[in-house]
Write an enzyme that holds these catalytic residues in place. Structure first.
Site, PDB file in Angstrom:
ATOM      1  N   TYR A  75       0.770  -1.184  -0.037  1.00  0.00           N
ATOM      2  CA  TYR A  75       0.049   0.070  -0.017  1.00  0.00           C
ATOM      3  C   TYR A  75       1.042   1.234  -0.082  1.00  0.00           C
ATOM      4  CZ  TYR A  75      -2.614   3.823   1.922  1.00  0.00           C
ATOM      5  OH  TYR A  75      -3.358   5.057   1.990  1.00  0.00           O
ATOM      6  N   ALA A 149       8.540  -1.050   3.936  1.00  0.00           N
ATOM      7  CA  ALA A 149       8.527  -1.901   2.925  1.00  0.00           C
ATOM      8  C   ALA A 149       9.851  -1.646   1.999  1.00  0.00           C
ATOM      9  CB  ALA A 149       7.373  -1.934   2.238  1.00  0.00           C
ATOM     10  N   ILE A 150      10.270  -2.484   1.369  1.00  0.00           N
ATOM     11  CA  ILE A 150      11.385  -2.529   0.413  1.00  0.00           C
ATOM     12  C   ILE A 150      11.190  -3.157  -0.812  1.00  0.00           C
ATOM     13  CG2 ILE A 150      13.881  -2.895  -0.177  1.00  0.00           C
ATOM     14  CD1 ILE A 150      14.206  -2.670   2.873  1.00  0.00           C
ATOM     15  N   GLY A 162      12.137   1.579  -4.577  1.00  0.00           N
ATOM     16  CA  GLY A 162      13.005   1.703  -3.308  1.00  0.00           C
ATOM     17  C   GLY A 162      12.108   1.255  -2.037  1.00  0.00           C
ATOM     18  N   SER A 164       9.745   2.403   1.525  1.00  0.00           N
ATOM     19  CA  SER A 164       8.496   3.319   2.036  1.00  0.00           C
ATOM     20  C   SER A 164       8.640   3.214   3.649  1.00  0.00           C
ATOM     21  CB  SER A 164       7.279   2.878   1.408  1.00  0.00           C
ATOM     22  OG  SER A 164       6.954   1.525   1.766  1.00  0.00           O
ATOM     23  N   CYS A 180       2.702  -7.641   1.567  1.00  0.00           N
ATOM     24  CA  CYS A 180       3.842  -8.466   1.183  1.00  0.00           C
ATOM     25  C   CYS A 180       3.844  -9.881   1.619  1.00  0.00           C
ATOM     26  CB  CYS A 180       5.234  -7.754   1.787  1.00  0.00           C
ATOM     27  SG  CYS A 180       5.585  -6.243   1.845  1.00  0.00           S
TER      28      CYS A 180
END
Length: 220
Positions: A75, A149-150, A162, A164, A180
């Site tokens: 998201y 997140a990545i 990238g 977040s 995820c």
């Protein structure tokens, strides 16, 4: 050092993705400098290359975009800092695992500036925060919440997409997906952890931590 750019307001996802891909291509061609873009998106879900249809639990809630990056559903929305990182790994070492580790180092060092202990977990990409004050999972596993997140993609060994980090998004917006692909654990933010952190505060920490954590590991 990369060129840092702050995009004000809420950035259209499709337009930003096209601009990011064009910048990565220019970097690969030697026609542009590396870049880090800091921005926010309107509420939306993105599907990575490993996204499973069953993990989109509320498909009509927000627009869904095929991101082309690695990973599953994520998201994005107001109150979440997105940092798109366009780096040339041709000169920083062609090592994808080391690059992902460097991004995790960057997030962990940034969170540490606010006395938040971000942690890696085997088999779970991203950065997690222990929540001992919450009841454990039914199997007794201690509760942990995801705070960052990545997801990356490489083209000609230049990165785009990238990280977040959740500053103060509406955490209920994560309910439309299995973030995820991880069930059981939840999602948190800096404000949810009781920290009155602003986006400007986080941006300043990201700049400082980049030099120490990411550039140190990758060079440049």
């Amino acid at each position: 050092m990369p060129e840092w750019r702050h995009l004000p307001g809420l950035s259209d996802y499709g337009e930003t993705l096209r601009a990011m891909e064009a910048r990565a291509a220019a970097i690969a061609a030697g026609e542009a400098d590396e870049a880090v873009w800091l921005l926010e998106h309107p509420p939306l879900y993105t599907a990575g290359t490993s996204a499973r249809a069953q993990d989109l639990t509320d498909p009509g809630r927000f627009p869904v975009h095929a991101a082309g990056r690695g990973g599953q559903y994520t998201y994005h929305g107001p109150g979440q800092r997105v940092a798109y990182v366009m780096l040339d790994l041709n000169r920083r070492g062609r090592d994808v695992r080391r690059f992902v580790t460097a991004l995790e180092d960057w997030v962990i060092a940034t969170l540490a500036e606010f006395n938040v202990t971000g942690e890696r977990r085997a088999g779970r990409v991203g950065v997690w925060v222990a929540r001992p004050e919450k009841p454990p999972l039914p199997d007794g596993t201690p509760r942990e919440d995801k705070i960052a997140a990545i997801g990356i993609r490489l083209r000609r060994w230049v990165s785009f997409h990238g990280i977040s980090i959740n500053v103060e998004p509406d955490l209920g917006h994560f309910d439309g997906i299995v973030p995820c692909g991880v069930t059981g654990h939840g999602v948190t933010s800096l404000v949810d952890l009781g920290l009155p952190v602003t986006m400007d505060d986080l941006d300043a920490a990201l700049r400082r931590s980049f030099d120490v954590a990411l550039a140190q590991r990758l060079g440049g």
